[in-house]
Design a protein around this motif. Sequence first.
Motif: not given
Length: 206
Positions: A204, A179-180, A2, A4-6, A128-130, A85
């Motif tokens: 993550l 959490d983000r 998958r 992942i977006w940071i 974003p994921d993080l 993504l």
Amino acid sequence: MRGIWITLEGGDGSGKTTQAALLQEWFEAQGRTVVRTREPGGTEVGQLIRDIVLHHRGEIGARAEALLFAADRAHHIASLVRPALERGEVVIQDRYLDSSVAYQGAGRVLGADEVRGLSMWATDGALPDLTVLLDLDPAAARARLDADDKPFDRLEAERADFHIRVREAYLALAAAEPDRFLVLDATLAPGELAARVRERVAALLG
């Protein structure tokens, strides 16, 4: 795999570019395809908008500025970030909507909720994921910028009280979404910061 977006956030001079490069190297060593991008300016259209909002010599109203950032963001997410993504790639991005909340919402005193709502509408709710927040005292950030001996853009040139509001807004955002966000002391050595970012990203990824 998958995608992942940071995203990396923080005041000017906090070291976002350095950490983005180190994180890219780490992912690529694992065989992942990485897309490095930024806002504004991650696309051809975005670069035109970047030149306006950061380097235009004439007056730009605060609301017009916020709308220009949102327009760049809408195009950037639709044309670059989401497709990457969907291909399973890693997107490492210098600034996203949290910058608008901090700089236009707090710095320009337009209101955090209003500016965030504009960006969420522009991007169809993309988050974003993080988000890595490199926290740095504005006075220390200004000293770093002065040492670079480069001309300041429109936002960098703002007064100290503007940048204090920006920092406070960033910390409030991080406290509201723990959490983000990963909040790091930007005065730490680049290698130490990179290690902490990798630790959070590894968790993550599971």
